[in-house]
Design an enzyme around this catalytic site. Structure first.
Site, short mmCIF file in Angstrom:
data_model
loop_
_atom_site.label_atom_id
_atom_site.label_comp_id
_atom_site.label_asym_id
_atom_site.label_seq_id
_atom_site.Cartn_x
_atom_site.Cartn_y
_atom_site.Cartn_z
N SER A 110 33.83 47.27 50.81
CA SER A 110 34.47 46.02 51.20
C SER A 110 34.65 45.93 52.71
O SER A 110 34.84 46.95 53.39
CB SER A 110 35.85 45.91 50.55
OG SER A 110 35.74 45.94 49.16
N HIS A 132 29.45 47.18 46.13
CA HIS A 132 29.78 48.58 45.95
C HIS A 132 28.81 49.50 46.67
O HIS A 132 29.04 50.70 46.76
CB HIS A 132 29.90 48.90 44.46
CG HIS A 132 31.22 48.43 43.91
ND1 HIS A 132 31.99 49.16 43.04
CD2 HIS A 132 31.93 47.31 44.16
CE1 HIS A 132 33.10 48.50 42.76
NE2 HIS A 132 33.08 47.36 43.43
N GLU A 148 33.82 14.70 41.78
CA GLU A 148 35.00 15.54 41.70
C GLU A 148 35.36 16.02 43.11
O GLU A 148 34.50 16.11 43.98
CB GLU A 148 34.71 16.75 40.81
CG GLU A 148 34.42 16.37 39.37
CD GLU A 148 35.68 16.31 38.54
OE1 GLU A 148 36.36 15.27 38.61
OE2 GLU A 148 35.97 17.28 37.83
N LYS A 185 47.48 45.13 42.53
CA LYS A 185 47.61 43.98 43.44
C LYS A 185 46.82 42.78 42.90
O LYS A 185 47.27 41.63 42.99
CB LYS A 185 47.12 44.36 44.83
CG LYS A 185 47.44 43.28 45.86
CD LYS A 185 47.15 43.74 47.28
CE LYS A 185 47.43 42.62 48.27
NZ LYS A 185 47.24 43.04 49.65
N ASP A 186 45.63 43.06 42.33
CA ASP A 186 44.83 41.96 41.77
C ASP A 186 45.53 41.31 40.59
O ASP A 186 45.52 40.09 40.44
CB ASP A 186 43.44 42.47 41.34
CG ASP A 186 42.46 42.49 42.52
OD1 ASP A 186 42.77 41.86 43.55
OD2 ASP A 186 41.40 43.13 42.40
C1 HEM Z 1 30.67 28.21 35.56
C2 HEM Z 1 31.39 27.88 34.54
C3 HEM Z 1 31.63 26.44 34.10
C4 HEM Z 1 31.99 25.35 34.85
C5 HEM Z 1 32.25 25.30 36.35
C6 HEM Z 1 32.10 24.22 33.94
C7 HEM Z 1 32.46 22.93 34.30
C8 HEM Z 1 32.64 21.87 33.42
C9 HEM Z 1 33.15 20.57 33.77
C10 HEM Z 1 33.58 20.12 35.18
C11 HEM Z 1 33.21 19.82 32.64
C12 HEM Z 1 33.74 18.38 32.49
C13 HEM Z 1 35.14 18.43 31.92
C14 HEM Z 1 35.69 17.06 31.67
O1 HEM Z 1 35.64 16.26 32.61
O2 HEM Z 1 36.15 16.78 30.56
C15 HEM Z 1 32.69 20.61 31.55
C16 HEM Z 1 32.57 20.18 30.25
C17 HEM Z 1 32.08 20.95 29.19
N1 HEM Z 1 31.68 22.28 29.28
FE1 HEM Z 1 31.75 23.45 30.94
N2 HEM Z 1 31.80 24.65 32.66
C18 HEM Z 1 31.49 25.99 32.72
C19 HEM Z 1 31.11 26.79 31.67
C20 HEM Z 1 30.85 26.34 30.36
C21 HEM Z 1 30.33 27.16 29.29
C22 HEM Z 1 29.91 28.63 29.39
C23 HEM Z 1 30.24 26.38 28.18
C24 HEM Z 1 29.76 26.87 26.84
C25 HEM Z 1 28.95 26.28 26.13
C26 HEM Z 1 30.72 25.04 28.53
C27 HEM Z 1 30.80 23.93 27.68
C28 HEM Z 1 31.26 22.66 28.01
C29 HEM Z 1 31.40 21.55 27.10
C30 HEM Z 1 31.05 21.54 25.59
C31 HEM Z 1 31.91 20.47 27.84
C32 HEM Z 1 32.22 19.04 27.32
C33 HEM Z 1 33.62 18.90 26.82
C34 HEM Z 1 34.59 18.46 27.90
O3 HEM Z 1 34.24 17.60 28.70
O4 HEM Z 1 35.71 18.97 27.92
N3 HEM Z 1 31.08 25.06 29.88
N4 HEM Z 1 32.36 21.87 32.06
#
Ligand code: HEM
Ligand code: FES
Lengths: 177, 425
Positions: B221, B217, B289, B245-246
């Site tokens: 842009s 900002h 991945e 649009k977004d």
């Molecule tokens: C930038 C944002 C985020 C990304 C890119 C991300 C990415 C991921 C990925 C790739 C997995 C593995 C999923 C699977 O294979 O099952 C995962 C699991 C998990 N994430 Fe995140 N995550 C993000 C934000 C968060 C936040 C803010 C939390 C809050 C605490 C969180 C909590 C968890 C938990 C508890 C799991 C394990 C459960 C599962 O595997 O489904 N994540 N996350």
């Protein structure tokens, strides 16, 4: 003492530097406990040793035992494997080690079964597994080939498979660690 | 987003009362209401807003997943299975989060590709770009640590391989590696710290996104022509033109995302991600991945040590070379604004750059494919050629091309170009 204020720049620079230095030391010593808390804790460090009974291992067989959470390969090598391991020109190897440096008793090859590239567990212990181009072990992760002495011959790994500390208590009893 | 602007006029008394004490509504109106935005955006300009929406979805679903997740090596796998089977709507939370990571990366890759094509990284937007690359890095760290949380075979071995990258650093490498995983192998201490950091980093990302948007900002842009707006005729107020649009673009994107979540939730996963971690057996074929594959291929394409010819003295081990190249390939993006010597931003007016960028895209796709394959035979060669192109593109072509390329004439203004297009010229 003169009345006019004269600023001694050198003195000031020294004071700035000293203050900044002190600050760095202070912050550093405050941060260190945080960083060090991430290092292995005392219970993790408590060194464990593993005792293995080898009496049931036949010539040409390998076993895999757990030591400090890592697999250890124990291979009772055949005559051919030992000759093969000794026939290599040590100078041509990436990690120059002769076979005799890697064993206490040539029949028993004992080493940590963790690929020195990025930590996968190489294949080759079981008869059905691939042994790689050098008839020893093959790491499937990125294709490292180890020979019958566990030395790296081809692929990205930089080092030979690590030989742990071990001691034969009897002919068939070994303590690892 | 500075507050030192004229106060807005608000009909609502409460809004006025708050705004006089904290000019938050003035700020919102300035930055998202009347904010002058180039009027010639195409749909590629939707992906910033889409990425922001995905970040919100990840944080929201993540927090609710964490309420049912157990960060312990003995229980993590089962707790995630329990989420999928027993927790009310747990399957939805998990599939939204799992596939959300993929769609977050899709949005961000398109967003970065947009920046590369239209030269958005060039002055005065260098810092804006750098914040963007920083977000990308943080995302990679977050996604990697998230992927270890279900404590599956892929989780544990992925964590092993990636943390081992640091052991390639000379002298201190092994200590750093031990410090990172908190033991001699990837185990419970590793899982615990990864969970703590996986919870933390998304909020760090939010903070950097704030700086990213702030910087945006200040400079305003970029746009498909890559020329700065000169008069009021070149821009439109952000609201309602780009808010609507977004919303439209986001809706279409979410439709794809939800289609995968509801109909093919496991399409992007690997079977070994659904077996519990066994620290004694490495899966036959481990792959990260999909969004990490090109970088993984760069890592794998260094198979020989760098030696001084005829002496056999090793300068750099293959392992370290691969690691340096992998981190370097992202590091290059930070200095991209200073590598590209052309004053013209948009590839529309740079015929040769356009071809080179197309080759870069092809290289990334080839790298992505080779990254997913075992490192044997032609796969290695293909990865090596495309890795070479990646570095040549940034380190040789971009610095030289600006000096020799004949660019096409730029239009006088955005408005003129838009009108000319409308008249069918
Ligand atoms: C930038 C944002 C985020 C990304 C890119 C991300 C990415 C991921 C990925 C790739 C997995 C593995 C999923 C699977 O294979 O099952 C995962 C699991 C998990 N994430 Fe995140 N995550 C993000 C934000 C968060 C936040 C803010 C939390 C809050 C605490 C969180 C909590 C968890 C938990 C508890 C799991 C394990 C459960 C599962 O595997 O489904 N994540 N996350
Ligand atoms: S971990 Fe064995 S070759 Fe990479």
């Amino acid at each position: 003492m003169s009345k006019t204020e004269k600023i001694d720049e050198n003195k000031r620079d020294f004071l700035y530097l000293a203050a900044a230095g002190m600050g760095v030391v202070g912050v550093g010593s405050a941060v260190w406990p945080l960083v060090d808390s991430m290092n292995p804790a005392a219970d993790v460090l408590a060194l464990a040793s593993t005792e293995v009974d080898l009496s049931s291992v036949e010539i040409g067989q390998s076993i895999k035992v757990v030591w400090r959470g890592k697999p250890v390969f124990i291979r009772r090598r055949t005559k051919e494997e030992i000759t093969e391991a000794n026939s290599v020109e040590v100078e041509t190897l990436r990690d120059k080690q002769s076979d005799t440096d890697r064993v206490q008793n040539p029949e028993w090859l004992i080493m940590v079964g963790v690929c020195t590239h990025l930590g996968c567990i190489p294949l080759g212990n079981k008869p059905a597994e691939v042994k790689g181009e050098y008839n020893g072990w093959f790491c499937p992760c990125h294709g490292s080939h180890y020979d019958t002495s566990g030395r790296i011959r081809k692929g990205p790994a930089p080092k030979n498979l690590e030989v742990p500390e071990y001691k034969f208590v009897t002919d068939t009893q070994v303590i690892i660690g | 987003m500075s507050g030192n602007t004229e106060k807005g006029q608000f009909d609502n008394k409460v809004v006025s009362w708050v705004d006089e004490r904290l000019p938050i509504f003035t700020m919102l109106s300035k930055e998202y209401g009347v904010f002058p935005t180039p009027k010639n955006f195409n749909y590629f300009w939707n992906f910033g807003a889409i990425a922001m929406a995905m970040l919100s979805i990840m944080i929201l679903t993540g927090i609710f997943l964490a309420m049912n997740y157990t960060a312990h090596a003995d229980e993590a796998f089962n707790s995630v299975e329990r989420i999928t089977r027993d927790v009310n709507y747990g399957w939805l939370l998990r599939y939204l989060h799992m596939n959300g990571a993929s769609f977050f990366f899709i949005a961000v890759y398109i967003h970065i590709g947009r920046g590369l094509f239209y030269g958005s990284y060039k002055g005065p937007r260098e810092l804006l770009w750098i914040f963007g690359v920083l977000i990308f890095l943080l995302m990679m760290g977050t996604a990697f640590m998230g992927y270890t949380l279900p404590w599956s075979q892929m989780s544990g071995w992925g964590a092993t391989v990636i943390t081992n990258l640091f052991s390639a650093i000379p002298i201190v490498g092994d200590s750093i590696h031990t410090l990172l995983i908190g033991g001699f192998t990837v185990d419970n201490p590793t899982l615990n710290r990864f969970f703590a950091l996986h919870y933390l980093l998304p909020f760090v990302i939010v903070a950097v996104v704030f700086l990213h948007v702030w910087a945006l900002h200040v400079t305003g842009s970029n746009n498909p022509l890559g020329i700065e707006p000169k008069s009021k005729k070149d821009t439109l107020p952000f609201h309602p033109y780009y808010t609507s649009k977004d919303v439209f673009g986001l809706s279409v994107f979410l439709l794809f995302y939800l289609w995968v979540v509801f109909f093919h939730p496991l399409a992007l996963s690997h079977a070994d991600h659904f077996k519990p971690f066994d620290s004694m057996v490495t899966p036959e074929h481990i792959v990260p991945e999909w969004y990490f594959l090109p970088f993984y291929a760069i890592l794998k394409s260094f198979t020989a040590d760098l030696v001084i010819p005829f002496t056999g003295i090793i300068l750099v081990e293959a392992k370290l070379l691969g690691v340096l190249a992998m981190f370097g390939s992202i590091g290059l993006l930070f200095v991209l604004p200073w590598l590209d010597s052309s004053p013209v931003r948009s590839a529309t007016f740079r015929p040769i750059y356009k071809i080179c960028l197309f080759l870069l895209l092809i290289s990334m796709l080839v790298l992505g494919y080779t990254g997913s394959q075992p490192a044997e035979g032609w796969v290695v060669v293909a990865a090596q050629i495309t890795t070479a192109y990646y570095f040549i593109h940034f380190l040789v072509i971009l610095p030289l091309l600006g000096k020799i390329e004949r660019t096409k004439p730029l239009p006088k203004s955005i408005n003129e170009s838009v009108l000319a297009k409308k008249e069918g010229k």
